[in-house]
Write a protein that holds these residues in place. Structure first.
Motif, PDB file in Angstrom:
ATOM      1  N   LEU A 256       0.830  -1.213   0.000  1.00 49.91           N
ATOM      2  CA  LEU A 256       0.000   0.000   0.000  1.00 49.91           C
ATOM      3  C   LEU A 256       0.861   1.259   0.000  1.00 49.91           C
ATOM      4  N   LYS A 257       1.994   1.190   0.652  1.00 47.82           N
ATOM      5  CA  LYS A 257       2.866   2.369   0.746  1.00 47.82           C
ATOM      6  C   LYS A 257       3.570   2.687  -0.568  1.00 47.82           C
ATOM      7  N   LEU A 258       3.487   1.782  -1.531  1.00 49.49           N
ATOM      8  CA  LEU A 258       4.008   2.109  -2.859  1.00 49.49           C
ATOM      9  C   LEU A 258       3.187   3.214  -3.517  1.00 49.49           C
ATOM     10  N   ARG A 259       1.905   3.295  -3.158  1.00 52.71           N
ATOM     11  CA  ARG A 259       1.010   4.282  -3.767  1.00 52.71           C
ATOM     12  C   ARG A 259       0.692   5.435  -2.819  1.00 52.71           C
ATOM     13  N   HIS A 260       0.534   5.139  -1.542  1.00 54.19           N
ATOM     14  CA  HIS A 260       0.043   6.143  -0.596  1.00 54.19           C
ATOM     15  C   HIS A 260       1.174   6.614   0.314  1.00 54.19           C
TER      16      HIS A 260
ATOM     17  N   ILE B 190      -8.614  -4.790  12.039  1.00 50.32           N
ATOM     18  CA  ILE B 190      -7.705  -4.937  10.898  1.00 50.32           C
ATOM     19  C   ILE B 190      -7.225  -3.567  10.434  1.00 50.32           C
ATOM     20  N   LEU B 191      -8.145  -2.613  10.338  1.00 48.73           N
ATOM     21  CA  LEU B 191      -7.750  -1.255   9.945  1.00 48.73           C
ATOM     22  C   LEU B 191      -6.789  -0.650  10.963  1.00 48.73           C
ATOM     23  N   ASN B 192      -7.062  -0.884  12.231  1.00 50.35           N
ATOM     24  CA  ASN B 192      -6.168  -0.360  13.270  1.00 50.35           C
ATOM     25  C   ASN B 192      -4.780  -0.987  13.172  1.00 50.35           C
ATOM     26  N   LYS B 193      -4.753  -2.264  12.814  1.00 51.70           N
ATOM     27  CA  LYS B 193      -3.461  -2.937  12.667  1.00 51.70           C
ATOM     28  C   LYS B 193      -2.693  -2.376  11.479  1.00 51.70           C
ATOM     29  N   ILE B 194      -3.414  -2.107  10.383  1.00 47.68           N
ATOM     30  CA  ILE B 194      -2.767  -1.496   9.217  1.00 47.68           C
ATOM     31  C   ILE B 194      -2.187  -0.132   9.592  1.00 47.68           C
ATOM     32  N   GLU B 195      -2.950   0.641  10.350  1.00 48.69           N
ATOM     33  CA  GLU B 195      -2.469   1.963  10.770  1.00 48.69           C
ATOM     34  C   GLU B 195      -1.242   1.843  11.670  1.00 48.69           C
ATOM     35  N   LYS B 196      -1.266   0.879  12.585  1.00 47.63           N
ATOM     36  CA  LYS B 196      -0.133   0.686  13.490  1.00 47.63           C
ATOM     37  C   LYS B 196       1.125   0.267  12.726  1.00 47.63           C
ATOM     38  N   LEU B 197       0.931  -0.611  11.739  1.00 44.27           N
ATOM     39  CA  LEU B 197       2.072  -1.101  10.967  1.00 44.27           C
ATOM     40  C   LEU B 197       2.610  -0.064   9.988  1.00 44.27           C
ATOM     41  N   TRP B 198       1.802   0.940   9.692  1.00 42.82           N
ATOM     42  CA  TRP B 198       2.183   1.906   8.660  1.00 42.82           C
ATOM     43  C   TRP B 198       3.529   2.563   8.959  1.00 42.82           C
ATOM     44  N   ASN B 199       3.764   2.857  10.203  1.00 41.99           N
ATOM     45  CA  ASN B 199       5.014   3.518  10.577  1.00 41.99           C
ATOM     46  C   ASN B 199       6.120   2.534  10.940  1.00 41.99           C
ATOM     47  N   GLU B 200       5.807   1.234  10.841  1.00 45.02           N
ATOM     48  CA  GLU B 200       6.799   0.223  11.213  1.00 45.02           C
ATOM     49  C   GLU B 200       7.428  -0.472  10.015  1.00 45.02           C
ATOM     50  N   VAL B 201       6.737  -0.470   8.884  1.00 43.96           N
ATOM     51  CA  VAL B 201       7.265  -1.173   7.707  1.00 43.96           C
ATOM     52  C   VAL B 201       7.631  -0.172   6.624  1.00 43.96           C
ATOM     53  N   GLU B 202       8.567  -0.572   5.792  1.00 41.05           N
ATOM     54  CA  GLU B 202       9.005   0.255   4.678  1.00 41.05           C
ATOM     55  C   GLU B 202       8.226  -0.119   3.413  1.00 41.05           C
ATOM     56  N   PRO B 203       8.120   0.812   2.470  1.00 40.04           N
ATOM     57  CA  PRO B 203       7.519   0.436   1.184  1.00 40.04           C
ATOM     58  C   PRO B 203       8.288  -0.731   0.568  1.00 40.04           C
ATOM     59  N   MET B 204       7.566  -1.609  -0.073  1.00 39.03           N
ATOM     60  CA  MET B 204       8.218  -2.784  -0.648  1.00 39.03           C
ATOM     61  C   MET B 204       9.211  -2.372  -1.728  1.00 39.03           C
ATOM     62  N   LYS B 205      10.360  -2.981  -1.683  1.00 36.25           N
ATOM     63  CA  LYS B 205      11.381  -2.685  -2.683  1.00 36.25           C
ATOM     64  C   LYS B 205      10.995  -3.305  -4.020  1.00 36.25           C
TER      65      LYS B 205
ATOM     66  N   PHE C 141       2.685   0.082  -7.656  1.00 36.41           N
ATOM     67  CA  PHE C 141       3.962   0.702  -8.007  1.00 36.41           C
ATOM     68  C   PHE C 141       3.774   1.810  -9.036  1.00 36.41           C
ATOM     69  N   GLY C 142       2.781   1.658  -9.886  1.00 40.67           N
ATOM     70  CA  GLY C 142       2.482   2.699 -10.862  1.00 40.67           C
ATOM     71  C   GLY C 142       3.024   2.379 -12.237  1.00 40.67           C
ATOM     72  N   VAL C 143       2.201   2.681 -13.245  1.00 40.01           N
ATOM     73  CA  VAL C 143       2.598   2.393 -14.621  1.00 40.01           C
ATOM     74  C   VAL C 143       3.856   3.167 -14.986  1.00 40.01           C
ATOM     75  N   GLU C 144       3.893   4.451 -14.588  1.00 43.66           N
ATOM     76  CA  GLU C 144       5.024   5.288 -14.986  1.00 43.66           C
ATOM     77  C   GLU C 144       6.342   4.761 -14.433  1.00 43.66           C
ATOM     78  N   ASN C 145       6.312   4.246 -13.205  1.00 45.79           N
ATOM     79  CA  ASN C 145       7.537   3.711 -12.614  1.00 45.79           C
ATOM     80  C   ASN C 145       7.996   2.445 -13.325  1.00 45.79           C
ATOM     81  N   LEU C 146       7.029   1.596 -13.686  1.00 44.28           N
ATOM     82  CA  LEU C 146       7.381   0.381 -14.417  1.00 44.28           C
ATOM     83  C   LEU C 146       7.969   0.716 -15.783  1.00 44.28           C
ATOM     84  N   MET C 147       7.337   1.656 -16.466  1.00 42.74           N
ATOM     85  CA  MET C 147       7.817   2.030 -17.791  1.00 42.74           C
ATOM     86  C   MET C 147       9.242   2.586 -17.732  1.00 42.74           C
ATOM     87  N   GLU C 148       9.495   3.369 -16.712  1.00 40.35           N
ATOM     88  CA  GLU C 148      10.828   3.952 -16.569  1.00 40.35           C
ATOM     89  C   GLU C 148      11.854   2.884 -16.197  1.00 40.35           C
TER      90      GLU C 148
END
Length: 644
Positions: free
Chosen positions: A433-437, A463-478, A498-505
């Motif tokens: 999710l952090k790849l986009r947001h 589940i939403l609360n867990k996502i929020e808690k993890l948001w500051n603990e995990v890095e965007p996927m490489k 990841f986004g079309v533009e990033n893939l294209m580049e």
């Protein structure tokens, strides 16, 4: 009275151990010493080689088993192994011609002179050849047309046999291989145990008769396959393999209590009155009801069509006919899924493995489970109230995604199919999710509120609360992590974030064509008057090889395509995937990114586009009907008034 022949075991760690022992019949020699030379010509018993680099330059025959468990063993003159041959390592076996027992090998190997293996062959995950031909393709089967040919069969019962002759008697007590019977009146008066397949296929055009005799057969490890055959097995208590009855076959199992899979095909039948446990699945498509009065447990799928099993207590998947009454007065556990019959009660059911497939629940409005204590896997439904009994609650948040408190599954199929797909920890979802947001609030407003199904239950809130808690603990996927992932669906899921533009580049897309067009935009001035503004819009179509995306197969196009455009108000670059048929016309390509119901198109007054959102202002209110189709380039640009 039976005489017991004890096997003497000798363990060789040094030359001293070798000199102090005398090896005779019924010996088992285990060699642990390394780099020794042994002067045996014949070994009367078994040989287990567990020391590296040992040589047997004069050994011609081993009457028992040979197990090669260490590297660099040498048997340059060995011609025959009288028992089983097991190879966990390669060795020099240039002269080996015959193995009387079974053969098992887990390493790639080529035999130069091997002609005969009398027993079973197991070469899983290994390429084993003889005369440069795959060993599994030259497995020997002994044909028997006359009684005198039986005398040549191994006394140990290590053989595969095809019986073509009539009135053949096989005297063996145990058979380690496969038996195929095509003749009539075949008898096995002493046979108690068969390890491999037993197949009986009648070639008689008349009605099948009980013409095969197995009066002492007690256990089978392999499969039983009957074709146009009637068979009675008075002493068989257990079969581990599959029972498969084909073409007018009928079988009577007088005392059998345990079996593997059972398949009773059309126009076939079976009596299984003592059967208690099926360690597999059961399917009855035969001509008569199968009475399973003592059946208590079916491990896998139980199709209850034409069956009566009143004492069933546990089952894997339970499949029933709609509208048929079934009696499950003792059923307590369904470990898998159930296809529900609305005329069947489950008053005693305490455990349910999976529940929640919309296709099944839609047919049954009044189902109840009054004794239910636990559901292992449950797809949430606000109208049921089962969530407090569920160990794992699943929420289908969009067409492509299921989430639970700890994991997520990428799957577009109905709920019961998700268990065939890999699951991932919920923290990995956050990293995607952090790849986009750029923050959790952006995810809530831009995706959750727009695209996710929202559930008003504390279980989903957690589940939403867990996502929020993890948001500051995990890095965007490489990029490297998801791009190199083995699972195709997971890669596609990550690509969308990841986004079309990033893939294209990243992957070096090629520009296919481009086009410019003058468009009429309208905005309101400070006096709230509509003002016309003319602008030149530019569009580019780019293509990328699917092999670079690791998506190419023979059934897919070699390329994927996207259109590149710029926001008129911010000049920010945007990319959108397009279909291959629009790749040669950039204006048609951008128009194709939206589909509108056919009956609406004549009444569109103007179009207003905001990113991936299209607003149609109509001349009158119309209920969308018909086939949604892409607008043509002419329709799109003549109606477009606002674009941001």
């Amino acid at each position: 009275m039976h005489t017991i022949n004890y096997i003497k075991q000798y363990k060789i760690f040094s030359e001293k151990d070798l000199a102090e022992n005398i090896f005779d019949d019924n010996t088992s020699i285990e060699i642990y010493a390394n780099n020794m030379i042994f002067d045996f010509e014949v070994i009367e018993g078994n040989l287990l080689l567990r020391g590296r680099g040992c040589a047997f330059p004069n050994l011609i025959s081993i009457k028992g088993n040979l197990s090669i468990d260490a590297e660099n063993g040498e048997f340059p003159k060995l011609k025959k192994v009288g028992g089983n041959l097991t190879m966990h390592c390669t060795a020099v076996l240039d002269q080996l011609e015959k193995v009387d027992g079974n053969f098992k090998c887990i390493v790639d190997f080529n035999f130069k002179n091997l002609v005969t293996i009398s027993g079973n062959i197991s070469v899983k995950n290994a390429l084993v050849t003889a005369f440069n031909k795959a060993l599994t393709k030259i497995k020997k089967v002994i044909p028997v047309n006359h009684q005198d040919e039986v005398e040549s069969l191994s006394e140990k019962g290590i053989f595969n046999i095809d019986i073509f002759g009539d009135n053949i008697i096989i005297p063996h007590q145990e058979i380690h291989g496969e038996v195929n019977i095509y003749g009539k009146n075949t008898s096995f008066p002493n046979l108690e145990f068969i390890h491999g397949l037993l197949k009986i296929e009648s070639r008689d055009e008349l009605e099948p008769q009980f013409s095969y005799d197995f009066p002492m057969l007690k256990k089978m490890k392999g499969n039983l396959k009957l074709i146009k055959t009637k068979l009675s097995l008075p002493q068989l208590k257990e079969i581990n393999g599959t029972i498969d009855l084909i073409i007018s076959s009928y079988a009577v199992f007088h005392i059998m209590e345990k079996s593997g899979n059972i398949i009773i095909r059309h126009n076939c039948g079976a009596k299984l009155s003592e059967l208690k446990e099926i360690n597999g699945s059961f399917n009855n498509y035969g001509f008569e009801t199968c009475y399973l009065d003592k059946l208590e447990k079916v491990k896998n799928r139980f199709c209850v069509f034409k069956t009566n099993s009143p004492n069933l207590t546990e089952v894997g998947d339970l499949l029933m006919n709609m509208g048929v009454v079934y009696d499950f007065r003792h059923l307590k556990r369904i470990n898998g899924k159930v296809s529900y019959s609305h005329k069947t009660n489950f008053d005693t059911l305490e455990y349910l493995g999976k529940w929640g497939d919309e296709r099944i629940k839609s047919n049954y409005k009044d189902y109840t489970f009054p004794s239910l204590k636990e559901i292992e896997h449950y797809l949430y439904d606000k109208n049921e109230g089962f969530e407090h009994k569920a160990k794992n609650i699943y929420f289908k948040v969009n067409d492509n995604l299921y989430v639970t408190k700890n994991k997520f599954i990428i799957c577009k199929l109905p709920f019961y199919e998700v268990f065939h797909f890999p699951s991932y920890h919920i923290s990995k979802l956050v990293s995607v999710l952090k790849l986009r947001h750029h923050n959790f609030e952006n995810f809530i407003t831009r995706e959750y509120e727009r695209e996710w199904e929202r559930y008003e239950t504390p279980f989903f809130t957690k589940i939403l609360n867990k996502i929020e808690k993890l948001w500051n603990e995990v890095e965007p996927m490489k990029y490297e992590e998801f791009f190199n992932a083995k699972n195709r669906n997971f890669r596609l899921f990550c690509f969308s974030y990841f986004g079309v533009e990033n893939l294209m580049e990243k992957l070096g897309a090629e520009k296919i064509n481009e086009a410019e067009i003058e468009v009429n935009y309208y905005k309101y001035n400070e006096n709230k008057n509509k003002v016309l503004i003319k602008k030149i819009n530019r569009y580019e179509v780019h293509g990328i090889k699917n092999e670079k995306l690791r998506l190419f197969t023979r059934r897919t196009s070699p390329y994927s395509y996207a259109i590149r455009c710029w926001c008129p108000s911010t000049e920010k670059e945007h990319w959108l995937w397009i279909e291959e048929e629009y790749k040669d016309n950039a204006l048609m390509a951008i128009a194709s990114t939206f589909r509108v119901h056919e009956n609406i198109i004549p009444y569109i007054k103007c179009l207003k586009r905001q990113g991936d959102l299209l607003i149609c202002e109509l001349t009158k209110e119309i209920i969308p009907q018909g086939f949604p189709r892409p607008l043509t380039a002419e329709e799109y640009f003549s109606l477009l008034e606002v674009e941001t």
